[in-house]
Scaffold this active site. Structure first.
Site, PDB file in Angstrom:
ATOM      1  N   THR A  46      -5.463   7.453  -5.318  1.00 48.60           N
ATOM      2  CA  THR A  46      -5.447   7.691  -3.876  1.00 48.60           C
ATOM      3  C   THR A  46      -4.596   8.903  -3.525  1.00 48.60           C
ATOM      4  O   THR A  46      -4.980   9.723  -2.686  1.00 48.60           O
ATOM      5  CB  THR A  46      -4.905   6.450  -3.142  1.00 48.60           C
ATOM      6  OG1 THR A  46      -5.711   5.319  -3.485  1.00 48.60           O
ATOM      7  CG2 THR A  46      -4.944   6.643  -1.639  1.00 48.60           C
TER       8      THR A  46
ATOM      9  N   GLU B  13       0.825  -1.207   0.000  1.00 43.03           N
ATOM     10  CA  GLU B  13       0.000   0.000   0.000  1.00 43.03           C
ATOM     11  C   GLU B  13       0.861   1.259   0.000  1.00 43.03           C
ATOM     12  O   GLU B  13       0.531   2.258  -0.632  1.00 43.03           O
ATOM     13  CB  GLU B  13      -0.925   0.005   1.219  1.00 43.03           C
ATOM     14  CG  GLU B  13      -2.001  -1.054   1.182  1.00 43.03           C
ATOM     15  CD  GLU B  13      -3.098  -0.739   0.182  1.00 43.03           C
ATOM     16  OE1 GLU B  13      -4.210  -0.413   0.585  1.00 43.03           O
ATOM     17  OE2 GLU B  13      -2.819  -0.811  -1.046  1.00 43.03           O
TER      18      GLU B  13
END
Length: 309
Positions: free
Chosen positions: A182, A129
């Site tokens: 993101t 991530e």
């Protein structure tokens, strides 16, 4: 030890309105497939990618980075080969990078006869991530690995808790075919919030957790409210307000942005309610000219799972 494993790596919905970076849940009907194999050649190698244009270089691929983090802690120089069959689109807001990261470490751990617990796998998947978004958040990888609803009580030290999942909860997710990265969606977030809004948000987080454990669906619905992030991010998503109003009008417990967007989630009690909401949302997006996917799913209480070859 087994030599090879085919797995389903589930999509996830993070934040759940009130729980930015700390709450998430696992979906059951949408996810990637991966094949992880032990190799006689030491090191991690990405051998096949289908369904997306992603880097084969291990240090540039989230599954590769997550796997290397696990092997570093494992302490033995072994070989791993990874095949990725992407069915979650990048930038969808339903945990595409998390599925690859969590799926890889879960499968490698299984092939090594489970030296790590599911909770201990979370930091390894978080490295993937970090590569994807610049931030090592756990709100997607935790539910992918543990299943159900999860709460990140603390990041330092990391403390992740699996919450109770009522069986009647179903999720409707619409993914407009526009990419909201993101990193981009994080750039619109303010670094400071008022004490009043913080108190409001804390109350909703506590209310949602209490509602899950008591299976109080009305309390769950009242708690799915975001006064901090949603007002800033929703402007990036076409027809967000219309979708939310329509979902709530047609029986959704709550509706909000899935992760960093552009996907929108609606949580419902019962599969039929979730299907009806999907039909109404589809009508809205049919008028926009934007391609989209709609998913209806129960909450997956198990997370990553083995598939039969």
């Amino acid at each position: 030890m087994s030599k090879s494993l085919k797995i389903f790596a589930p999509a996830t919905v993070a934040n759940l309105s009130c729980g930015f970076d700390v709450l998430g849940c696992c979906l059951d009907t949408v996810g990637d497939e991966m094949v992880i194999s032990l190799s006689s050649t030491p090191g991690v190698k990405i051998t096949k990618i289908v369904g997306a244009t992603l880097p084969f270089e291990t240090h540039k691929n989230v599954a590769g980075v997550a796997t290397e983090a696990l092997l570093k802690e494992y302490g033995k120089n072994i070989g791993i080969e990874i095949e990725i069959y992407k069915k979650i689109k990048a930038g969808s807001g339903i945990g595409s990078s998390a599925a690859s990261s969590a799926g890889a470490v879960w499968a490698v751990n299984h092939l090594l006869d489970s030296p790590f617990t599911p909770n201990q796998l979370i930091p390894f998947a978080m490295e993937g991530e970090k590569l994807a978004s610049g931030n090592a958040h756990a709100d997607n990888v935790a539910p992918a690995l543990l299943g159900g609803f999860t709460l990140v009580r603390s990041y330092s030290p990391l403390d992740v808790i699996k919450l109770h999942t009522p069986k009647d909860l179903f999720m409707t997710v619409i993914h407009p075919q526009i990419e909201v990265k993101t990193s981009d969606s994080r750039s619109v977030i303010k670094n400071k919030v008022s004490l009043q809004k913080a108190i409001h948000q804390w109350g909703n987080v506590g209310g949602l957790v209490a509602g899950l454990y008591t299976e109080d669906y009305q309390l769950i619905g009242r708690s799915l409210e975001d006064v901090i992030i949603e007002p800033l991010r929703s402007i990036l998503i076409p027809e967000f307000d219309t979708v939310k109003t329509t979902a709530l009008k047609n029986g959704a417990l709550g509706c909000g942005i899935s992760g960093s967007g552009p996907s929108i989630f609606a949580l419902s009690r019962g599969n039929q309610n979730a299907i009806v909401i999907a039909e109404h949302i589809k009508k809205i997006y049919d008028t926009t000219g934007i391609d989209f996917d709609i998913h209806v799913s129960k909450i997956n209480n198990n997370g990553v799972k083995i598939l039969n070859n």
